[in-house]
Scaffold this motif. Structure first.
Motif, PDB file in Angstrom:
ATOM      1  N   ASP A 118       0.829  -1.208   0.000  1.00  0.00           N
ATOM      2  CA  ASP A 118       0.000   0.000   0.000  1.00  0.00           C
ATOM      3  C   ASP A 118       0.859   1.253   0.000  1.00  0.00           C
ATOM      4  O   ASP A 118       0.584   2.225  -0.720  1.00  0.00           O
ATOM      5  N   ALA A 119       1.927   1.240   0.830  1.00  0.00           N
ATOM      6  CA  ALA A 119       2.814   2.408   0.866  1.00  0.00           C
ATOM      7  C   ALA A 119       3.500   2.611  -0.470  1.00  0.00           C
ATOM      8  O   ALA A 119       3.654   3.744  -0.945  1.00  0.00           O
ATOM      9  N   LYS A 120       3.912   1.491  -1.118  1.00  0.00           N
ATOM     10  CA  LYS A 120       4.565   1.582  -2.426  1.00  0.00           C
ATOM     11  C   LYS A 120       3.629   2.184  -3.457  1.00  0.00           C
ATOM     12  O   LYS A 120       4.023   3.063  -4.244  1.00  0.00           O
ATOM     13  N   LEU A 121       2.365   1.723  -3.453  1.00  0.00           N
ATOM     14  CA  LEU A 121       1.406   2.264  -4.408  1.00  0.00           C
ATOM     15  C   LEU A 121       1.155   3.746  -4.157  1.00  0.00           C
ATOM     16  O   LEU A 121       1.103   4.553  -5.092  1.00  0.00           O
ATOM     17  N   SER A 122       1.032   4.104  -2.881  1.00  0.00           N
ATOM     18  CA  SER A 122       0.821   5.519  -2.558  1.00  0.00           C
ATOM     19  C   SER A 122       2.012   6.360  -2.988  1.00  0.00           C
ATOM     20  O   SER A 122       1.852   7.454  -3.545  1.00  0.00           O
ATOM     21  N   LEU A 123       3.229   5.842  -2.735  1.00  0.00           N
ATOM     22  CA  LEU A 123       4.425   6.589  -3.146  1.00  0.00           C
ATOM     23  C   LEU A 123       4.525   6.701  -4.661  1.00  0.00           C
ATOM     24  O   LEU A 123       4.935   7.747  -5.200  1.00  0.00           O
ATOM     25  N   GLU A 124       4.162   5.629  -5.374  1.00  0.00           N
ATOM     26  CA  GLU A 124       4.188   5.695  -6.833  1.00  0.00           C
ATOM     27  C   GLU A 124       3.215   6.743  -7.357  1.00  0.00           C
ATOM     28  O   GLU A 124       3.544   7.517  -8.275  1.00  0.00           O
ATOM     29  N   LEU A 125       2.012   6.777  -6.767  1.00  0.00           N
ATOM     30  CA  LEU A 125       1.054   7.798  -7.195  1.00  0.00           C
ATOM     31  C   LEU A 125       1.551   9.196  -6.863  1.00  0.00           C
ATOM     32  O   LEU A 125       1.407  10.133  -7.658  1.00  0.00           O
ATOM     33  N   GLU A 126       2.156   9.338  -5.675  1.00  0.00           N
ATOM     34  CA  GLU A 126       2.683  10.643  -5.280  1.00  0.00           C
ATOM     35  C   GLU A 126       3.852  11.054  -6.177  1.00  0.00           C
ATOM     36  O   GLU A 126       3.948  12.218  -6.611  1.00  0.00           O
ATOM     37  N   ILE A 127       4.754  10.092  -6.471  1.00  0.00           N
ATOM     38  CA  ILE A 127       5.878  10.404  -7.370  1.00  0.00           C
ATOM     39  C   ILE A 127       5.363  10.794  -8.749  1.00  0.00           C
ATOM     40  O   ILE A 127       5.875  11.727  -9.380  1.00  0.00           O
ATOM     41  N   HIS A 128       4.338  10.067  -9.203  1.00  0.00           N
ATOM     42  CA  HIS A 128       3.765  10.399 -10.512  1.00  0.00           C
ATOM     43  C   HIS A 128       3.194  11.810 -10.513  1.00  0.00           C
ATOM     44  O   HIS A 128       3.386  12.577 -11.470  1.00  0.00           O
ATOM     45  N   ALA A 129       2.514  12.191  -9.429  1.00  0.00           N
ATOM     46  CA  ALA A 129       1.947  13.541  -9.356  1.00  0.00           C
ATOM     47  C   ALA A 129       3.053  14.594  -9.328  1.00  0.00           C
ATOM     48  O   ALA A 129       2.981  15.623 -10.026  1.00  0.00           O
ATOM     49  N   TYR A 130       4.104  14.338  -8.519  1.00  0.00           N
ATOM     50  CA  TYR A 130       5.223  15.300  -8.470  1.00  0.00           C
ATOM     51  C   TYR A 130       5.923  15.386  -9.825  1.00  0.00           C
ATOM     52  O   TYR A 130       6.370  16.465 -10.240  1.00  0.00           O
TER      53      TYR A 130
END
Length: 314
Positions: A118-130
Motif C-alpha cells: 500500500d505504501a509503495k502504491l501511494s508513493l508511486e502515485l505521489e511520485i507520478h503527481a510530483y
C-alpha cells in the motif's frame, strides 16, 4: 366233562404264561447284555475322562504360569502405550504451538507486506503527481526562456521556434510515462447502496434512499482487492439501522476516523443524518481491481461497488 374242560383251559393258560415268561426272560437277558455293554462303554469313557482330567490337572500349573506371564506382558504393553500416548500428546501440543506461532508470524509478515505494498502504491502515485508538476514547471520555464530569447532578434525567431518545438517534444516524451484511469460501477437491489469507497482505503460509505427503515444488524461488507490478494470483511453490529433520519453510514478503517471537530468541519458544520463506525482492519485496501459487496444476514447480495484502474502509456 367240566373237569376235562377246566384242565384244558388250565393247560392253555399255563402254556401262555410259560411262553410269556420265556419271552420276558429272553428280553431281560437281551437288556442285561445291552446294559452290560453300555456299562462297559461308560466305564471306558469314565476311565478316558479321568485320564484327560489328570493330564489337564498336570498342565494347569503350566497354563496358570503362562497366563500370569501374558498378564504381565499385557500390563507392560499398556504402560508403554500410555507412555507413547502421553509423548504423542506432548509432541502434538508442541507442534500445534509451533504451528500457531508460525501462523502468527505469517500473518505479521502478510500484514507487513500488505502495508509495504500500500505504501509503495501511494508513493508511486505521489511520485507520478510530483513528476507531472515538475514537467509542467519545466515546460513553463522553457517557454519563458524561449520567449525572452525570441524577443532579442527577429532574425533568430524561426530557429527559436524550431528549438521550442523540439524541446516540447522531448518534454512530451518525458511526460508520456504512465497515466491512470479509474472507473466505477454500482448496483443495488434495495434502498441501501454503496455510495463511495475511498481510493486510499480509509473509509466506505453507504447511502439510504428508501422511506422505511432498514435494519443492517449482522449484515456484512466484504472488499476483495485484486482478485483475492487481500480480503477485508466487516460485520455490522446489532442495532445498526438506516432510516430517513440517518441516511448515511461511513465505516472508517481502524485508526483512520478523524476527531469529532475535524469530522464536523469536513461535513460543512453538521453531521446530521451521518453515522460513523470503525472497522477492526487498519485499511480497506488499495488496488487496481476492487469489488466491494454488501450482503444481508442471510448472505444475499444487496449491493456492489466495482472500482477498476487501468494504467497506460500516454
Amino acid at each position: 366233562d367240566i373237569r376235562r374242560e377246566y384242565d384244558s383251559k388250565l393247560e392253555a393258560a399255563r402254556s401262555e404264561v410259560e411262553s410269556q415268561y420265556s419271552l420276558r426272560v429272553q428280553e431281560a437277558r437281551a437288556g442285561r447284555s445291552r446294559d452290560s455293554a453300555e456299562l462297559t462303554r461308560l466305564r471306558e469313557e469314565n476311565k478316558r475322562l479321568k485320564s484327560q482330567q489328570a493330564a489337564s490337572r498336570s498342565r494347569l500349573p503350566e497354563l496358570e504360569a503362562r497366563s500370569a506371564q501374558l498378564e504381565r506382558e499385557l500390563d507392560e504393553i499398556r504402560r508403554e502405550a500410555e507412555d507413547a500416548e502421553r509423548q504423542f500428546e506432548m509432541e502434538h501440543g508442541r507442534l500445534r504451538a509451533e504451528l500457531a506461532g508460525a501462523n502468527a508470524t505469517l500473518e505479521e509478515y502478510l500484514a507487513e507486506v500488505q502495508s509495504l505494498t500500500d505504501a509503495k502504491l501511494s508513493l508511486e502515485l505521489e511520485i507520478h503527481a510530483y513528476r507531472k508538476l515538475l514537467e509542467g514547471e519545466e515546460i513553463r520555464l522553457n517557454n519563458e526562456r524561449l520567449s525572452r530569447e525570441s524577443v532579442s532578434t527577429r532574425l533568430m525567431e524561426g530557429e527559436q521556434t524550431v528549438s521550442t518545438t523540439e524541446q516540447r517534444n522531448q518534454v512530451n516524451i518525458l511526460k508520456g510515462e504512465m497515466s491512470a484511469k479509474t472507473t466505477y460501477q454500482r448496483t443495488a437491489k434495495g434502498s441501501t447502496s454503496i455510495q463511495d469507497c475511498s481510493c486510499d482505503g480509509k473509509f466506505v460509505t453507504l447511502e439510504f434512499t428508501g422511506k422505511k427503515k432498514e435494519d443492517l444488524s449482522d449484515w456484512t461488507l466484504v472488499r476483495n482487492i485484486d482478485n483475492g490478494r487481500q480480503v477485508v470483511k466487516y460485520t455490522f453490529p446489532k442495532g445498526t439501522v438506516l432510516d430517513t433520519t440517518c441516511k448515511t453510514i461511513k465505516i472508517w478503517a481502524a485508526g483512520q476516523k478523524p476527531p469529532p471537530a475535524e469530522s464536523l468541519a469536513a461535513s460543512g458544520g453538521t453531521n446530521t443524518g451521518i453515522k460513523e463506525l470503525e472497522a477492526a482492519e487498519p485499511s480497506w485496501g488499495i488496488g487496481s481491481n476492487i469489488l466491494t459487496t454488501l450482503a444481508n444476514a442471510d448472505g444475499e447480495e444487496r449491493a456492489t461497488h466495482i472500482q477498476k484502474t487501468t494504467y497506460s502509456a500516454s
